[in-house]
Scaffold this motif. Structure first.
Motif, PDB file in Angstrom:
ATOM      1  N   UNK A  89       2.395  -1.226 -21.371  1.00 44.63           N
ATOM      2  CA  UNK A  89       2.333  -2.329 -22.330  1.00 44.63           C
ATOM      3  C   UNK A  89       3.138  -3.514 -21.825  1.00 44.63           C
ATOM      4  N   UNK A  90       2.864  -4.678 -22.388  1.00 49.39           N
ATOM      5  CA  UNK A  90       3.621  -5.868 -22.024  1.00 49.39           C
ATOM      6  C   UNK A  90       5.082  -5.701 -22.398  1.00 49.39           C
ATOM      7  N   UNK A  91       5.333  -4.981 -23.480  1.00 60.82           N
ATOM      8  CA  UNK A  91       6.709  -4.748 -23.913  1.00 60.82           C
ATOM      9  C   UNK A  91       7.482  -3.934 -22.872  1.00 60.82           C
ATOM     10  N   UNK A  92       6.808  -2.911 -22.304  1.00 60.83           N
ATOM     11  CA  UNK A  92       7.469  -2.084 -21.289  1.00 60.83           C
ATOM     12  C   UNK A  92       7.782  -2.894 -20.043  1.00 60.83           C
ATOM     13  N   UNK A  93       6.881  -3.785 -19.683  1.00 58.70           N
ATOM     14  CA  UNK A  93       7.114  -4.640 -18.524  1.00 58.70           C
ATOM     15  C   UNK A  93       8.274  -5.597 -18.767  1.00 58.70           C
ATOM     16  N   UNK A  94       8.254  -6.274 -19.893  1.00 58.66           N
ATOM     17  CA  UNK A  94       9.273  -7.274 -20.182  1.00 58.66           C
ATOM     18  C   UNK A  94      10.644  -6.657 -20.393  1.00 58.66           C
ATOM     19  N   UNK A  95      10.681  -5.387 -20.781  1.00 59.12           N
ATOM     20  CA  UNK A  95      11.965  -4.710 -20.976  1.00 59.12           C
ATOM     21  C   UNK A  95      12.750  -4.619 -19.678  1.00 59.12           C
ATOM     22  N   UNK A 114      -3.053 -11.728 -18.619  1.00 57.56           N
ATOM     23  CA  UNK A 114      -2.911 -12.902 -19.471  1.00 57.56           C
ATOM     24  C   UNK A 114      -1.623 -12.843 -20.293  1.00 57.56           C
ATOM     25  N   UNK A 115      -1.271 -11.663 -20.755  1.00 60.19           N
ATOM     26  CA  UNK A 115      -0.038 -11.520 -21.524  1.00 60.19           C
ATOM     27  C   UNK A 115       1.187 -11.812 -20.652  1.00 60.19           C
ATOM     28  N   UNK A 116       1.121 -11.393 -19.397  1.00 64.55           N
ATOM     29  CA  UNK A 116       2.231 -11.677 -18.480  1.00 64.55           C
ATOM     30  C   UNK A 116       2.352 -13.177 -18.244  1.00 64.55           C
ATOM     31  N   UNK A 117       1.198 -13.839 -18.126  1.00 62.51           N
ATOM     32  CA  UNK A 117       1.205 -15.292 -17.975  1.00 62.51           C
ATOM     33  C   UNK A 117       1.885 -15.961 -19.153  1.00 62.51           C
ATOM     34  N   UNK A 118       1.522 -15.502 -20.340  1.00 60.97           N
ATOM     35  CA  UNK A 118       2.090 -16.090 -21.550  1.00 60.97           C
ATOM     36  C   UNK A 118       3.595 -15.862 -21.630  1.00 60.97           C
ATOM     37  N   UNK A 119       4.071 -14.780 -20.986  1.00 64.09           N
ATOM     38  CA  UNK A 119       5.497 -14.485 -20.973  1.00 64.09           C
ATOM     39  C   UNK A 119       6.237 -15.290 -19.902  1.00 64.09           C
ATOM     40  N   UNK A 120       5.489 -16.134 -19.160  1.00 68.30           N
ATOM     41  CA  UNK A 120       6.077 -17.015 -18.152  1.00 68.30           C
ATOM     42  C   UNK A 120       6.709 -16.236 -16.989  1.00 68.30           C
ATOM     43  N   UNK A 121       6.094 -15.128 -16.636  1.00 61.03           N
ATOM     44  CA  UNK A 121       6.560 -14.342 -15.494  1.00 61.03           C
ATOM     45  C   UNK A 121       5.575 -14.509 -14.353  1.00 61.03           C
ATOM     46  N   UNK A 122       6.093 -14.664 -13.161  1.00 56.56           N
ATOM     47  CA  UNK A 122       5.276 -14.838 -11.966  1.00 56.56           C
ATOM     48  C   UNK A 122       4.567 -13.532 -11.642  1.00 56.56           C
TER      49      UNK A 122
END
Length: 293
Positions: A89-95, A114-122
């Motif tokens: 999940x995007x949450x697991x990545x951003x953690x 797309x979710x990673x893009x929205x989180x402003x991560x390269x």
């Protein structure tokens, strides 16, 4: 099925034209330039990418990986295992507070990208080409992203190792069987990573009438009549060893079964198409020569 099998093969270890060598499109960058990466927190979501990152000298920057990332040894001790890419999940990545995420177009879904893009991560998403040239190109692309100067050395090693592959007097017919216990037996057809390695190593796939993977049947096994059975170490172990392989229905009627010609190799090495590609082909070539005796 094909996508499932491609991931499953790497889990247990763990189609082809020349492309122009260039860095992949910057799918998600907060800026238009590649930032310095000396201390960037990297997540790698593919086993081959993890190998490349590590071989380029950036293993200490990897904070998390997917389940297929099993090499270098100990990578799971220093980086968190996030599991199957399709389940992350995007949450697991951003953690993990990543600053750079590397993945392949086969693994990372457009939705998660797309979710990673929205989180402003390269995030950099690479296409795979299961050839020696494609692998060298991938190494060059990753090196560009990491601003590493080590790509040429890795590319040269692949070429040097491939020069060690000897031409065989007789091409063995090789059948790759993917196993997860006796209840899950699949046979590898054309245009799979293992099919390409078999070719690089001087053998030929015993199956030529379909692509990707299909369930193994006794009839198909007998019809293919391979000279050699090729499996992952983990697959043979799941069957209880070589004797378990020889008990597969239909094996006893093939040349491979009659002569007990079974080759086992580490899955990540055999099918990874990373920096160790030349080593994999040369090793398999050596095993073909041994089995020809």
């Amino acid at each position: 099925m094909a996508k499932f099998m491609a991931v499953a093969l790497l889990i247990l270890a763990t189609t082809s034209c020349k492309k122009e060598q260039q860095a992949p499109e910057e799918n998600t960058t907060a800026t238009d330039t590649v930032a310095k990466v000396e201390k960037r927190r990297i997540i790698s979501l593919n086993g081959a990418l993890t190998e490349i990152i590590s071989a380029l000298g950036h293993q200490d920057q990897i904070v998390a990986v997917d389940v297929t990332s099993t090499y270098p040894e100990g990578i799971k001790d220093s980086a968190k295992d996030l599991g199957h890419v399709r389940s992350i999940s995007i949450e697991a990545l951003m953690a993990e507070k990543p600053e750079l995420i590397l993945a392949t177009s086969e693994d990372l879904s457009p939705e998660l990208t797309e979710k990673i893009k929205l989180a402003k991560v390269d995030v950099r998403v690479f296409d795979r080409d299961y050839t020696a040239e494609g692998t060298k190109m991938l190494i060059g692309q990753v090196a560009t992203v990491l601003q590493s100067e080590g790509a040429q050395k890795l590319q040269d090693k692949i070429d040097a190792d491939l020069k060690g592959v000897e031409q065989l007097k007789i091409q063995p017919k090789v059948l790759f069987i993917y196993a997860r216990g006796a209840g899950t037996l699949m046979v590898g057809g054309k245009n799979t990573p293992v099919d390409k390695v078999i070719e690089l190593a001087g053998g030929k796939n015993a199956v030529t009438d379909f692509e990707d993977y299909k369930p193994l049947t006794p009839e198909a096994l007998i019809q293919a009549n391979p000279d050699v059975i090729l499996m992952f170490d983990s697959g043979i172990q799941s069957l209880g060893g070589e004797q378990g392989v020889l008990k597969i229905q239909g094996i006893e009627k093939t040349n491979a079964g009659k002569n007990k010609k079974i080759i086992a190799m580490d899955g990540a090495l055999l099918s990874g198409f990373g920096p160790r590609l030349g080593e994999a082909a040369a090793t398999l070539n050596g095993k073909f020569k041994e089995n020809a005796k």
